[in-house]
Design a protein around this motif. Structure first.
Motif, PDB file in Angstrom:
ATOM      1  N   GLN A  25       0.829  -1.207   0.000  1.00  0.00           N
ATOM      2  CA  GLN A  25       0.000   0.000   0.000  1.00  0.00           C
ATOM      3  C   GLN A  25       0.864   1.258   0.000  1.00  0.00           C
ATOM      4  O   GLN A  25       0.519   2.247  -0.634  1.00  0.00           O
ATOM      5  N   THR A  26       2.017   1.216   0.656  1.00  0.00           N
ATOM      6  CA  THR A  26       2.888   2.396   0.697  1.00  0.00           C
ATOM      7  C   THR A  26       3.509   2.691  -0.665  1.00  0.00           C
ATOM      8  O   THR A  26       3.957   3.811  -0.896  1.00  0.00           O
ATOM      9  N   LEU A  27       3.533   1.713  -1.561  1.00  0.00           N
ATOM     10  CA  LEU A  27       4.107   1.916  -2.885  1.00  0.00           C
ATOM     11  C   LEU A  27       3.128   2.553  -3.867  1.00  0.00           C
ATOM     12  O   LEU A  27       3.536   3.032  -4.918  1.00  0.00           O
ATOM     13  N   LEU A  28       1.857   2.562  -3.512  1.00  0.00           N
ATOM     14  CA  LEU A  28       0.845   3.140  -4.396  1.00  0.00           C
ATOM     15  C   LEU A  28       0.868   4.657  -4.282  1.00  0.00           C
ATOM     16  O   LEU A  28       1.158   5.205  -3.218  1.00  0.00           O
ATOM     17  N   ASN A  36      -8.863   6.881   5.550  1.00  0.00           N
ATOM     18  CA  ASN A  36      -8.530   6.481   6.917  1.00  0.00           C
ATOM     19  C   ASN A  36      -7.241   5.656   6.987  1.00  0.00           C
ATOM     20  O   ASN A  36      -6.837   5.237   8.060  1.00  0.00           O
ATOM     21  N   GLY A  37      -6.594   5.428   5.851  1.00  0.00           N
ATOM     22  CA  GLY A  37      -5.318   4.721   5.840  1.00  0.00           C
ATOM     23  C   GLY A  37      -5.430   3.209   5.872  1.00  0.00           C
ATOM     24  O   GLY A  37      -4.443   2.515   5.749  1.00  0.00           O
ATOM     25  N   ARG A  38      -6.622   2.679   6.082  1.00  0.00           N
ATOM     26  CA  ARG A  38      -6.811   1.233   6.142  1.00  0.00           C
ATOM     27  C   ARG A  38      -7.705   0.796   4.981  1.00  0.00           C
ATOM     28  O   ARG A  38      -8.787   1.320   4.795  1.00  0.00           O
ATOM     29  N   GLU A  39      -7.210  -0.141   4.215  1.00  0.00           N
ATOM     30  CA  GLU A  39      -7.989  -0.681   3.107  1.00  0.00           C
ATOM     31  C   GLU A  39      -7.952  -2.194   3.194  1.00  0.00           C
ATOM     32  O   GLU A  39      -7.037  -2.777   3.762  1.00  0.00           O
ATOM     33  N   GLN A  43      -8.813  -4.558  -1.952  1.00  0.00           N
ATOM     34  CA  GLN A  43      -8.747  -3.221  -2.532  1.00  0.00           C
ATOM     35  C   GLN A  43      -7.299  -2.849  -2.851  1.00  0.00           C
ATOM     36  O   GLN A  43      -7.018  -2.296  -3.927  1.00  0.00           O
ATOM     37  N   VAL A  44      -6.372  -3.135  -1.939  1.00  0.00           N
ATOM     38  CA  VAL A  44      -4.960  -2.816  -2.174  1.00  0.00           C
ATOM     39  C   VAL A  44      -4.439  -3.584  -3.377  1.00  0.00           C
ATOM     40  O   VAL A  44      -3.760  -3.014  -4.248  1.00  0.00           O
ATOM     41  N   LEU A  45      -4.768  -4.857  -3.472  1.00  0.00           N
ATOM     42  CA  LEU A  45      -4.303  -5.669  -4.602  1.00  0.00           C
ATOM     43  C   LEU A  45      -4.926  -5.193  -5.912  1.00  0.00           C
ATOM     44  O   LEU A  45      -4.249  -5.133  -6.942  1.00  0.00           O
ATOM     45  N   SER A  46      -6.198  -4.817  -5.874  1.00  0.00           N
ATOM     46  CA  SER A  46      -6.861  -4.306  -7.070  1.00  0.00           C
ATOM     47  C   SER A  46      -6.217  -3.000  -7.524  1.00  0.00           C
ATOM     48  O   SER A  46      -5.942  -2.816  -8.721  1.00  0.00           O
ATOM     49  N   GLU A  47      -5.961  -2.089  -6.597  1.00  0.00           N
ATOM     50  CA  GLU A  47      -5.316  -0.823  -6.938  1.00  0.00           C
ATOM     51  C   GLU A  47      -3.893  -1.049  -7.444  1.00  0.00           C
ATOM     52  O   GLU A  47      -3.438  -0.352  -8.353  1.00  0.00           O
ATOM     53  N   THR A  48      -3.209  -2.018  -6.864  1.00  0.00           N
ATOM     54  CA  THR A  48      -1.850  -2.334  -7.303  1.00  0.00           C
ATOM     55  C   THR A  48      -1.860  -2.829  -8.742  1.00  0.00           C
ATOM     56  O   THR A  48      -1.041  -2.398  -9.558  1.00  0.00           O
TER      57      THR A  48
END
Length: 89
Positions: A25-28, A36-39, A43-48
């Motif tokens: 998540q920090t690389l996105l 809120n900083g929590r996903e 969602q993180v994998l989809s955005e990645t």
């Protein structure tokens, strides 16, 4: 050692998975991050995946533009070889 034993030693714990997702998540880019900083991991994998596809499209575009520029340049074979070596790095 049995195949089941080696598979068990390769399992990732929930804590390890959470840490990996947080690191990813920090690389996105910031705009893709949840307020809120929590996903969720999904969602993180989809955005990645979306971000990687976007980067690949940018690479393809830049490669095409570079090819067009190189095609229109009058370079010696030595200049072209130097440029190829630089691009491989």
């Amino acid at each position: 050692m049995s195949s089941q034993g080696s598979r068990a030693s390769n399992k990732i714990t929930d804590d390890e998975l959470s840490a990996l997702i947080l690191n990813l998540q920090t690389l996105l880019p910031q705009p893709n991050r949840c307020r809120n900083g929590r996903e969720s991991a999904t969602q993180v994998l989809s955005e990645t995946c979306s971000y990687i596809r976007k980067l690949q499209a940018e690479i393809d575009d830049l490669s095409e533009r570079l090819s067009q520029c190189l095609g229109s340049m009058d370079m010696t074979s030595l200049d072209a070889e130097i440029l190829r070596n630089l691009l491989r790095q």
